[in-house]
Design a protein around this motif. Structure first.
Motif, PDB file in Angstrom:
ATOM      1  N   GLU A  73       1.098  -0.613  -0.211  1.00  0.00           N
ATOM      2  CA  GLU A  73      -0.586  -0.037   0.146  1.00  0.00           C
ATOM      3  C   GLU A  73       1.027   1.156   0.039  1.00  0.00           C
ATOM      4  O   GLU A  73       0.415   2.626  -0.048  1.00  0.00           O
ATOM      5  N   GLY A  74       2.316   1.291  -0.154  1.00  0.00           N
ATOM      6  CA  GLY A  74       2.942   1.963   0.263  1.00  0.00           C
ATOM      7  C   GLY A  74       3.443   3.154   1.491  1.00  0.00           C
ATOM      8  O   GLY A  74       3.157   4.315   1.286  1.00  0.00           O
ATOM      9  N   GLY A  75       2.709   2.241   2.560  1.00  0.00           N
ATOM     10  CA  GLY A  75       2.757   3.299   3.731  1.00  0.00           C
ATOM     11  C   GLY A  75       1.574   2.369   4.676  1.00  0.00           C
ATOM     12  O   GLY A  75       1.431   1.448   5.015  1.00  0.00           O
ATOM     13  N   VAL A  76       1.414   3.695   5.878  1.00  0.00           N
ATOM     14  CA  VAL A  76       1.101   3.115   6.670  1.00  0.00           C
ATOM     15  C   VAL A  76      -0.525   2.614   6.622  1.00  0.00           C
ATOM     16  O   VAL A  76      -1.539   3.563   5.943  1.00  0.00           O
ATOM     17  N   THR A  77      -1.145   1.577   7.021  1.00  0.00           N
ATOM     18  CA  THR A  77      -2.382   0.927   7.153  1.00  0.00           C
ATOM     19  C   THR A  77      -3.316   0.192   8.203  1.00  0.00           C
ATOM     20  O   THR A  77      -2.587   0.169   9.533  1.00  0.00           O
ATOM     21  N   ASP A  78      -4.354   0.275   8.964  1.00  0.00           N
ATOM     22  CA  ASP A  78      -4.906  -0.579   9.789  1.00  0.00           C
ATOM     23  C   ASP A  78      -4.646  -1.239   9.985  1.00  0.00           C
ATOM     24  O   ASP A  78      -3.919  -1.135  11.329  1.00  0.00           O
ATOM     25  N   ALA A  79      -3.823  -2.380   9.321  1.00  0.00           N
ATOM     26  CA  ALA A  79      -3.340  -3.298   9.479  1.00  0.00           C
ATOM     27  C   ALA A  79      -1.582  -3.315  10.096  1.00  0.00           C
ATOM     28  O   ALA A  79      -1.468  -4.032  11.165  1.00  0.00           O
ATOM     29  N   ASP A  80      -1.468  -1.930  10.725  1.00  0.00           N
ATOM     30  CA  ASP A  80      -0.234  -1.442  10.942  1.00  0.00           C
ATOM     31  C   ASP A  80      -0.508  -1.112  12.636  1.00  0.00           C
ATOM     32  O   ASP A  80       0.715  -1.044  13.539  1.00  0.00           O
ATOM     33  N   ILE A  81      -1.474   0.218  12.360  1.00  0.00           N
ATOM     34  CA  ILE A  81      -1.774   0.201  13.647  1.00  0.00           C
ATOM     35  C   ILE A  81      -2.291  -1.089  14.425  1.00  0.00           C
ATOM     36  O   ILE A  81      -1.863  -0.795  15.807  1.00  0.00           O
ATOM     37  N   SER A  82      -3.045  -1.982  13.707  1.00  0.00           N
ATOM     38  CA  SER A  82      -3.181  -3.625  15.438  1.00  0.00           C
ATOM     39  C   SER A  82      -2.166  -3.607  15.349  1.00  0.00           C
ATOM     40  O   SER A  82      -2.020  -4.639  15.864  1.00  0.00           O
ATOM     41  N   MET A  83      -1.237  -3.815  14.345  1.00  0.00           N
ATOM     42  CA  MET A  83      -0.168  -4.922  15.037  1.00  0.00           C
ATOM     43  C   MET A  83       0.637  -4.191  16.253  1.00  0.00           C
ATOM     44  O   MET A  83       1.466  -4.783  16.762  1.00  0.00           O
ATOM     45  N   ALA A  84       0.684  -2.718  15.893  1.00  0.00           N
ATOM     46  CA  ALA A  84       1.427  -1.831  16.838  1.00  0.00           C
ATOM     47  C   ALA A  84       0.719  -2.253  18.769  1.00  0.00           C
ATOM     48  O   ALA A  84       1.168  -2.219  19.323  1.00  0.00           O
ATOM     49  N   ARG A  85      -0.942  -2.321  17.870  1.00  0.00           N
ATOM     50  CA  ARG A  85      -1.144  -2.322  19.919  1.00  0.00           C
ATOM     51  C   ARG A  85      -1.311  -3.867  19.667  1.00  0.00           C
ATOM     52  O   ARG A  85      -1.224  -3.729  21.026  1.00  0.00           O
ATOM     53  N   GLN A  86      -1.118  -4.923  19.295  1.00  0.00           N
ATOM     54  CA  GLN A  86      -0.910  -5.600  19.595  1.00  0.00           C
ATOM     55  C   GLN A  86       0.406  -6.432  20.533  1.00  0.00           C
ATOM     56  O   GLN A  86       0.857  -7.104  21.646  1.00  0.00           O
ATOM     57  N   ILE A  87       1.480  -5.479  19.646  1.00  0.00           N
ATOM     58  CA  ILE A  87       3.027  -5.687  20.601  1.00  0.00           C
ATOM     59  C   ILE A  87       3.005  -5.415  21.926  1.00  0.00           C
ATOM     60  O   ILE A  87       3.244  -6.032  22.267  1.00  0.00           O
ATOM     61  N   GLU A  88       2.579  -4.189  20.828  1.00  0.00           N
ATOM     62  CA  GLU A  88       2.264  -3.280  23.102  1.00  0.00           C
ATOM     63  C   GLU A  88       1.636  -4.458  24.666  1.00  0.00           C
ATOM     64  O   GLU A  88       1.878  -4.339  24.962  1.00  0.00           O
ATOM     65  N   THR A  89       0.827  -5.145  23.666  1.00  0.00           N
ATOM     66  CA  THR A  89       0.618  -6.211  24.676  1.00  0.00           C
ATOM     67  C   THR A  89       1.407  -7.092  25.394  1.00  0.00           C
ATOM     68  O   THR A  89       1.154  -8.092  26.271  1.00  0.00           O
ATOM     69  N   VAL A  90       2.267  -7.625  24.579  1.00  0.00           N
ATOM     70  CA  VAL A  90       4.242  -8.350  24.972  1.00  0.00           C
ATOM     71  C   VAL A  90       4.763  -8.294  25.297  1.00  0.00           C
ATOM     72  O   VAL A  90       6.078  -8.636  25.306  1.00  0.00           O
ATOM     73  N   VAL A  91       5.160  -6.402  25.060  1.00  0.00           N
ATOM     74  CA  VAL A  91       6.167  -6.128  25.814  1.00  0.00           C
ATOM     75  C   VAL A  91       6.287  -6.153  27.432  1.00  0.00           C
ATOM     76  O   VAL A  91       5.525  -6.678  28.083  1.00  0.00           O
ATOM     77  N   GLU A  92       7.687  -6.854  27.643  1.00  0.00           N
ATOM     78  CA  GLU A  92       7.901  -6.502  29.104  1.00  0.00           C
ATOM     79  C   GLU A  92       8.599  -5.193  29.620  1.00  0.00           C
ATOM     80  O   GLU A  92       8.433  -4.387  29.384  1.00  0.00           O
ATOM     81  N   PRO A  93       8.019  -5.296  31.129  1.00  0.00           N
ATOM     82  CA  PRO A  93       8.959  -4.089  31.831  1.00  0.00           C
ATOM     83  C   PRO A  93       9.969  -3.227  31.360  1.00  0.00           C
ATOM     84  O   PRO A  93      10.699  -4.270  30.850  1.00  0.00           O
ATOM     85  N   PRO A  94       9.892  -1.978  31.270  1.00  0.00           N
ATOM     86  CA  PRO A  94      11.500  -1.675  30.686  1.00  0.00           C
ATOM     87  C   PRO A  94      12.610  -2.632  31.862  1.00  0.00           C
ATOM     88  O   PRO A  94      12.126  -2.800  32.897  1.00  0.00           O
ATOM     89  N   GLY A  95      13.715  -2.920  31.028  1.00  0.00           N
ATOM     90  CA  GLY A  95      14.749  -3.802  32.051  1.00  0.00           C
ATOM     91  C   GLY A  95      14.541  -4.668  32.511  1.00  0.00           C
ATOM     92  O   GLY A  95      15.543  -5.422  32.485  1.00  0.00           O
ATOM     93  N   ALA A  96      13.623  -5.294  31.415  1.00  0.00           N
ATOM     94  CA  ALA A  96      13.022  -6.935  31.556  1.00  0.00           C
ATOM     95  C   ALA A  96      14.113  -8.021  30.895  1.00  0.00           C
ATOM     96  O   ALA A  96      15.099  -7.192  30.373  1.00  0.00           O
TER      97      ALA A  96
END
Length: 96
Positions: A73-96
């Motif tokens: 698509e040549g840029g950011v789509t809903d799929a990218d926003i959704s993936m960023a949100r999902q990535i945030e669910t698997v982030v450990e606390p800083p320094g982990a």
């Protein structure tokens, strides 16, 4: 469909630490060491495989830089926003 810049910036208000540069979403994640950084990448990989949308990944010892864009698509789509949100669910606390 590629999202307009103003909508991307609005979505980023709910995704702390993510930035929008050159048609991509970016975020750097820091961990205590390489092993923890790789564990994070593996969690992201499982998400990406499940949804069929893959980020670009850079690993630098204790840091992981992810970028998201929909190449077809040549840029950011809903799929990218959704993936960023999902990535945030698997982030450990800083320094982990």
């Amino acid at each position: 469909m590629r999202l307009p810049d103003d909508l991307i910036k609005e979505e980023l208000e709910n995704l702390p630490g993510w930035s929008y540069v050159g048609g991509k979403l970016f975020k750097e994640f820091r961990y205590r060491g390489f092993r923890s950084a790789i564990a994070f990448v593996n969690r992201v990989a499982e998400l990406a495989i499940a949804v069929g949308h893959h980020p670009d990944v850079e690993i630098h010892d204790d840091a992981v830089l992810l970028s998201l864009t929909t190449h077809d698509e040549g840029g950011v789509t809903d799929a990218d926003i959704s993936m960023a949100r999902q990535i945030e669910t698997v982030v450990e606390p800083p320094g982990a």
